[in-house]
Design a protein around this motif. Structure first.
Motif, PDB file in Angstrom:
ATOM      1  N   HIS A   1      -5.695   4.004   5.739  1.00  0.00           N
ATOM      2  CA  HIS A   1      -6.956   3.265   5.581  1.00  0.00           C
ATOM      3  C   HIS A   1      -6.941   2.047   6.498  1.00  0.00           C
ATOM      4  O   HIS A   1      -6.973   0.900   6.027  1.00  0.00           O
TER       5      HIS A   1
ATOM      6  N   SER B   1       0.802  -1.233   0.000  1.00  0.00           N
ATOM      7  CA  SER B   1       0.000   0.000   0.000  1.00  0.00           C
ATOM      8  C   SER B   1       0.829   1.273   0.000  1.00  0.00           C
ATOM      9  O   SER B   1       0.278   2.368  -0.129  1.00  0.00           O
TER      10      SER B   1
ATOM     11  N   ARG C   1      -9.692  -0.548   5.874  1.00  0.00           N
ATOM     12  CA  ARG C   1      -9.502  -1.607   4.887  1.00  0.00           C
ATOM     13  C   ARG C   1      -8.784  -2.809   5.494  1.00  0.00           C
ATOM     14  O   ARG C   1      -9.072  -3.963   5.144  1.00  0.00           O
TER      15      ARG C   1
ATOM     16  N   TRP D   1      -1.803   1.900   4.320  1.00  0.00           N
ATOM     17  CA  TRP D   1      -3.021   1.739   5.121  1.00  0.00           C
ATOM     18  C   TRP D   1      -2.812   2.076   6.586  1.00  0.00           C
ATOM     19  O   TRP D   1      -3.751   2.491   7.263  1.00  0.00           O
TER      20      TRP D   1
END
Length: 557
Positions: free
Chosen positions: A503, A486, A506, A494
């Motif tokens: 995130h 990511s 997620r 993330w």
């Protein structure tokens, strides 16, 4: 059995002098309560370190969120790997009492060194280590001393944990109708004691540590562990014991070697034609035999008698890391009081206490009545329910993070880890985790202890803890992979240092999806598994059936 007017236990337990245990003078709740209090105090000490370790690594040692979460996962995983060492020494050589005493002493020494390390080396200048004033850099010696101490804590707690649960169960005679029921109840109260111990560390100690008073928290943990060891030793005259049975690995390897050597041998019809060591002369020292099953029948070849044989006879990580980091990024202040992010795990503990009593006194009797049996849900069914609830907990955590990110980015896009969303929105995910633990962890304790051979009881409890260890290492691996993937193209990833630019939601949803896959695999395995039956000490099996000959692999192992 009675001799000289004294009633002895029926399960073969002995007292500290090696004599048959007298029922009235040993074991039961007198010993059980001492062990439960010991477990509560030891857990208080352990979580006094573990619950805020992720914050210690970020605020005192200056690590970023992902690195700190990974280090906590590795540390927790190592704790449970050490449980295999403790179980091996207990079942093979030392016995459960001696193993518990030695590893508790190691635990205390580790906490003393950790307290010295933090108070003398790591927290200078004084006042650093809270959210507003992180500490500066430290020398390699100080860092290495800290890690030596914290992993010594892992060794002590890991080696002690699987044995204390089994040692507590040893205090109840499963061959006695009343004590046999108490033995089953002990595992629920054991897990309750574990959670009540962590309640104090998650609230009071967690608050002081969140305010930067790490030395106070660590020294309090040390005192609690020392008191737990003293109480454990006080109960020595009252305990019931089962002696070690020798190294099980050699017996296991003997079966594999014998089965391999005889792979061409023709298997006789009927289990009664397989070799069987006399019960009183077996390598298990007269312990109960496991009745023969149709599983792994190729190992039966080890018990086929050939001419030569007549001469030579032959088994929950996110709360300690990402839940805490998520809570630290939410609104934690009520009036003039700051709620420690790690203190939210208190709701997990309250959930555990609530669901233990709900299950034991409401759900289990209702299910037993519906099934017209003396027992409600089986251990495997309870573990399956626990997995379903764990999925819901991850979904809840993901939804909370979605709302937190929306509020944070709308209210203050440039702020670091700030959100007007109250930390109390984390309550559902903690409560769901607690409910999951009651069904999963207590079910695992009963399952591994009940299904393990008599000479491998501690190893069975260690397998339960090792499954947690595997989860911690997988969590560490997932965080590493997610961050590597990511962060490509200069993206923050993330789980960045500033969660508002990441995130985390997620990641929680990904864990929920992986748990669904895990649930499907678990259901397949649970349907395949057949519960083993033990031969009773009177020659019949535990369900009242006539005694049967066990499989060859079961003989030797």
């Amino acid at each position: 059995m009675e001799m000289n007017g004294e009633e002895y236990t029926l399960d073969g337990a002995v007292d500290r002098h090696g004599q048959p245990a007298i029922r009235a003078r040993t074991g039961t709740w007198v010993s059980g309560i001492l062990i439960l209090v010991n477990q509560g105090l030891a857990t208080l000490a352990f979580f006094g370190v573990g619950v805020n370790l992720v914050l210690f690594l970020t605020r005192v040692l200056g690590q970023d969120n992902a690195a700190a979460a990974n280090n906590v996962s590795k540390w927790l995983g190592t704790v449970y790997v050490f449980s295999l060492l403790g179980a091996f020494l207990s079942d093979s050589y030392w016995g459960r009492y001696k193993t518990c005493a030695i590893f508790q002493a190691v635990f205390v020494v580790g906490l003393v060194l950790l307290s010295i390390s933090s108070s003398i080396f790591l927290l200078k200048p004084s006042g650093c280590g809270d959210e507003q004033t992180p500490c500066g850099s430290h020398s390699n010696f100080h860092i290495n001393f800290f890690y030596f101490a914290v992993y010594l804590v892992a060794l002590g707690n890991g080696g002690y944990q699987p044995n204390i649960a089994t040692f507590g169960a040893d205090q109840f005679d499963e061959e006695h109708p009343k004590e046999g029921n108490l033995k089953v109840a002990f595992f629920s109260y054991f897990y309750l004691a574990l959670n009540l111990g962590s309640l104090f560390s998650n609230t009071v100690l967690g608050y002081f540590e969140d305010q930067g008073m790490w030395a106070l928290g660590f020294w309090a943990s040390t005192a609690s562990a020392f008191l737990a060891l003293v109480l454990f030793l006080i109960g020595t005259p009252r305990y019931r014991h089962f002696g070690p049975k020798g190294n099980p690995l050699s017996r296991f390897c003997q079966v594999l070697v014998a089965a391999t050597r005889k792979w061409k041998a023709k298997r006789p019809q009927g289990e009664e034609n397989l070799f069987e060591v006399d019960k009183t002369e077996s390598s298990m020292n007269g312990d109960r035999k496991i009745l023969h099953t149709d599983g792994f029948r190729f190992l039966d070849k080890a018990a086929i008698m050939t001419p030569k044989d007549h001469a030579e006879q032959v088994v929950f990580t996110q709360m300690a890391s990402l839940f805490v980091e998520q809570g630290a990024a939410m609104k934690t202040r009520i009036s003039n009081f700051d709620i420690p992010a790690a203190g939210m795990s208190s709701f997990d503990i309250l959930s555990v206490a609530t669901f233990i009593f709900l299950y034991r006194f409401s759900l289990d009797p209702i299910v037993a009545k519906i099934k017209s049996e003396t027992k409600g849900l089986t251990e495997l069914q309870r573990m399956g329910i626990g997995l379903v609830i764990a999925i819901l907990a991850m979904v809840s955590a993901g939804l909370v993070e979605v709302w937190r990110l929306q509020d944070a980015r709308k209210d203050c896009p440039s702020c670091v880890n700030a959100s007007p969303l109250s930390i109390f929105w984390q309550i559902p995910q903690y409560m769901l985790i607690g409910a999951s633990e009651v069904f999963m962890y207590v079910g695992q304790l009963e399952f591994f202890n009940g299904q393990a051979p008599d000479g491998l009881k501690s190893f069975g409890s260690a397998l339960c803890m090792t499954s947690i260890s595997l989860g911690n290492y997988v969590s560490d691996l997932l965080v590493t992979i997610v961050m590597k993937v990511s962060t490509k193209g200069d993206l923050p990833g993330w789980i960045p240092g500033n969660l508002n630019s990441g995130h985390l939601d997620r990641f929680f949803f990904m864990l929920a999806a992986l748990s669904v896959v895990d649930l499907v695999i678990y259901i397949i395995c649970a349907k395949w598994y057949k519960y083993i039956k033990f031969e009773g000490r009177n020659g019949s099996d535990d369900n009242g059936d006539d005694g049967q000959t066990e499989a060859a692999a079961e003989h030797s192992v």
